[in-house]
Write an enzyme that holds these catalytic residues in place. Sequence first.
Site, mmCIF file in Angstrom:
data_model
loop_
_atom_site.group_PDB
_atom_site.id
_atom_site.type_symbol
_atom_site.label_atom_id
_atom_site.label_comp_id
_atom_site.label_asym_id
_atom_site.label_seq_id
_atom_site.Cartn_x
_atom_site.Cartn_y
_atom_site.Cartn_z
ATOM 1 N N HIS A 118 -5.975 9.776 -0.393
ATOM 2 C CA HIS A 118 -6.722 9.765 0.867
ATOM 3 C C HIS A 118 -5.962 10.334 2.069
ATOM 4 O O HIS A 118 -6.472 10.257 3.193
ATOM 5 C CB HIS A 118 -7.261 8.353 1.163
ATOM 6 C CG HIS A 118 -6.208 7.290 1.204
ATOM 7 N ND1 HIS A 118 -5.863 6.546 0.103
ATOM 8 C CD2 HIS A 118 -5.417 6.848 2.205
ATOM 9 C CE1 HIS A 118 -4.910 5.683 0.427
ATOM 10 N NE2 HIS A 118 -4.618 5.850 1.700
ATOM 11 N N HIS B 53 0.856 -1.188 0.000
ATOM 12 C CA HIS B 53 0.000 0.000 0.000
ATOM 13 C C HIS B 53 0.890 1.236 0.000
ATOM 14 O O HIS B 53 1.595 1.498 0.962
ATOM 15 C CB HIS B 53 -0.917 -0.008 1.226
ATOM 16 C CG HIS B 53 -1.774 1.214 1.307
ATOM 17 N ND1 HIS B 53 -2.730 1.512 0.370
ATOM 18 C CD2 HIS B 53 -1.812 2.243 2.202
ATOM 19 C CE1 HIS B 53 -3.323 2.658 0.685
ATOM 20 N NE2 HIS B 53 -2.781 3.123 1.782
ATOM 21 N N ASP C 190 -7.909 1.575 2.104
ATOM 22 C CA ASP C 190 -7.522 2.462 3.213
ATOM 23 C C ASP C 190 -8.409 3.692 3.423
ATOM 24 O O ASP C 190 -8.411 4.248 4.513
ATOM 25 C CB ASP C 190 -6.051 2.883 3.047
ATOM 26 C CG ASP C 190 -5.448 3.440 4.328
ATOM 27 O OD1 ASP C 190 -5.958 3.092 5.410
ATOM 28 O OD2 ASP C 190 -4.483 4.221 4.260
ATOM 29 N N ASP D 164 1.055 5.072 -0.134
ATOM 30 C CA ASP D 164 0.379 6.372 -0.030
ATOM 31 C C ASP D 164 1.076 7.402 -0.909
ATOM 32 O O ASP D 164 2.297 7.568 -0.827
ATOM 33 C CB ASP D 164 0.393 6.849 1.426
ATOM 34 C CG ASP D 164 -0.523 6.016 2.298
ATOM 35 O OD1 ASP D 164 -1.696 5.875 1.926
ATOM 36 O OD2 ASP D 164 -0.055 5.498 3.335
#
Length: 992
Positions: free
Chosen positions: A420, A46, A170, A48
């Site tokens: 996000h 994941h 997420d 970001d």
Amino acid sequence: MESGGYRGLLVVLLLAGVHRGNGCGPDTCHPAPEGFLNVHLIPHTHNDVGWLKNVDQYYYGALNNIQHAGVQYILDSVVQQLLADPRRRFIYVESAFFWRWWQEQKECMQKDVIQLVQEGRLEFINGGWTMNDEAATHYSAIIDQMTLGLQFLQTVFGECGRPSVAWHIDPFGHSREQALLFAQMGFDGLFLGRLDYQDKINRMNTKNMEMIWRGSDDLAAPTADLFTGVLPNGYNPPDHFCWDQLCSDAPIMDNPQLEDYNVDAIIDSFLDVVRKQSSKYRSTHIVMTMGSDFQYENAIPWFKNMDKLIQVVNAQQVNGSKVNVIYSTPSCYLTALNRANLSWPVKTDDFFPYADGPHMFWTGYFTSRAGFKRYERLSNNFLQVCNQLEALTGAAATHGPYGTGSSLTLRRAMGVAQHHDAVTGTAKQHVNDDYTLRLYKGWETCQVVISNALSSLTGTKESFTFCNLLNISVCPTTEVAKSFSVFLYNPLGCAVTWNVRLPVNGFVYTVKGPSGEDVTSEVIPVSKFTKDVRRDKGTAERELIFQAQIPPLGFSKFTVQKVSTQERFFPKSKTTTNPAKIENKYYRVEFHPETGLISGIHNLQKGISLPMTQSFYWYNASVGNDDSIQTSGAYIFRPNQSTPLPITQNVRSYLVENSLVQEVYQNFSSWCSQVVRLYSDRPYVELEWTVGPIPVRDNLGKEVISRFDSKLQTDGDFYTDANGRQVLRRRRDFRETWSLVQTEPVAGNYYPVNSRIYIKDKDIQFTVLTDRSQGGSSITDGLLELMVHRRLLDDDFRGVGEPLLEPGQYGEGLVVRGRHMLLLDTPQDSADLHRILGLQEYMSPQIILSSGDGVPYSSKQGPTNQFSALRTPLPNNVHLLTFALHEPKKLLLRLEHPFQSHESCNYSQPVTVNLQELFAGLSLSEVEEMTLSANLPKSKMNRMQWRAEGASDLPRGERSLVLDPTNITLNSMEIRTFLATVQYRKHSTWGS
Ligand SMILES: *[C@@H]1O[C@H](CO)[C@@H](O)[C@H](O)[C@H]1NC(C)=O
Ligand SMILES: *[C@@H]1O[C@H](CO)[C@@H](O)[C@H](O)[C@H]1NC(C)=O
Ligand SMILES: [Zn+2]
């Protein structure tokens, strides 16, 4: 700077052409035999796109003291480990990172990666530029950022690079509009990781972890349906099975000679996890997310141990074990579920608000970084203008007298801003500064594009300037010039009237319209409120106001001349202290004689009155208490008591009025003020609030709301929009799919407001339109509140590790200014105006200034002062959502019906458009209808079908009829997407 993008892609296109085949897809999945419980291991990372470090720092692995993370190494390492063993699988999600990595690879590496993708060993999932937030994002920006990422994958990898599964593991809550958008992008399913803890427990106990999510009441099923699965463990591996170098779980020690030989223990503990997990799900397949934040920088430990796990667990099958472990991907898992031929529950509400425990509501981020949220929304506005002018003039926009550039810089920056942790306001301060800088660089490039395009359209070369600080009355050009020109570009498909306000120092000006006609103007003093915010940035003492008419998808040019600098000619803006009311032909606003606060609003044309008080209050942020240590922070909203404190009981106020506007200035405190405004021609009441620097020297974090108190009988209900589009009914202390135990009477009733919130009884609806995303609620009947700004002294323990202090430029705390537009109408008639105004708000006219007369640029024609690219304006129920270049020479066009099916007698019905007759200066050929994300022809879209619980049959498939570009019908809430080849006719044929 910009040309790199397409140059990089060109090399790749050739390669992809060679390799394009049909290798990928379900046939590449490992067999998941019947009679077994199949465990799908999904290796994933994941990444970001900015959070504790900015995008560049994450990509290169800089600042590893803040967080150990380097995306380039993740991709380097994973590709090697995939090449080493054809059984292994990996998924990649964030195109913003993959795009960077791809451009740095040598041709042989690119070939290897293409092969991995062709063989389904490396699979792209989701594929947007980022994994966007769902609470603070606007649908227009979501669609753009998905399109940007998917277009890159399409160009490089062809059909095998088209993700079939959405992966929002997420984001902190999930919106119904997002599900609708994903469905229309052609995704077969969606997996998510975060939902309310009570919701999750309930779903696990009732085996409702996987469902059909119906994204809309307006579009017929199954168009709006999206299969949605809740992952068992967020997006993390099961406890004790994390084999990344960032983890410390035991590796598989499989030499029987070892003292620490642990294979038997591993098998037992794994089978235990499998048993427990499968008891919560319906099918004979379960999924495990083998990875987490920035894992696989060294992919060896993960893959080596998963290889062994698969081997040792499956070896038990000879002794009768019915558990089968495979490397898998979300699409392989989804295919298995689809083939299982089961029925699934149907969900029609959304996943807001999100709480991960009692008192822990992630509803603060609906408002966090209120200034950035406005800049992001405004940047979308500017990008749409940039896209349109680039598409209208082609190469003349990207290469012209003002330089070279394209919309791509701002498109990418906007893509990053949808992440996000970006628009949510949940990144560290230094990362948020980077997001802002990226947007600003995008603005600079688009200013070049817009200047070039305007030169081409007007036939003159002007000294264009862009004033980006008009909200605080700063514009060097208009402050000093004796004369200047104002170009107003309208990105909407229908004409608009706009009140232009420009900072000036003269007293009297004449304004002339595009045909030389006189335009009424007024001059009004710049308020002390504004001077306090702008400090030494500008010198304007007054603002010039005039009303401009601007044609659809086009511009009007106005010329302004200073007539007098003599105060004695300063006309008639009248000032009154403590006014009792203001009134235009649409509205009357009354003020309480003692408090100076708004005391009532009247819609004069409908004869509707609503007594109400509006004022500002603050919630005292919790620092934790006996019930919970939870503090209020960037993510979480938790007031320390349910009653907010008034900033003041009464305000000092005065009215300034002239023929164009009436403004009541209300001073709430040294850090909170408001202007209540009625323009003579605008059918709404505008509240312009200025809040900050929020004082915190008393050591109290503060969350500031604007609250409207009325006596409307609202019965616990209120209404908020999803991503600026469909409206959802909210009910206080209630959730549709489980019986809520409420732990936070205020924070647990907050919902995202992206563009509108309303309350109503059977006769009256009171609507507030916002200029950005913020949190809002109705805490008691008849009351409506919006959180406008927050400043906090504690971190809230969700990883960001900083309090939301926002020091701002002067280190004292950020000042935020924004607008609320109030509408009062009947429930039946309200949507007519709030939909149209909502479009005008997010696609406002762009003001471009020029300090003098332009010199002729293209000699063929005289200068053009007014222009529309449309032959006829679009009706109110057709919105030109996208008008942009897509690959060179292709035009991307989206038409949207912005009304829900039962909300408007006038506009909810279907409407038909003739695409061929729409544009004046260009012709379209090879028009092809695409999915919403424009990466697949609509005719080739063939989504998986799912049987709803209680239904006996599968739904009928979505059929796409033969396209007739002269007859495009839009049904309520439908968006239709087209790619076309565009030919530019000579500009002399543009209407003017
Ligand atoms: C299967 O069971 C037998 C008898 O208990 C045992 O000897 C053998 O090692 C087992 N096989 C595996 C792969 O565990
Ligand atoms: C347009 O298409 C609709 C069906 O979508 C059809 O009923 C109508 O007759 C068509 N109109 C024209 C002018 O072709
Ligand atoms: Zn994340």
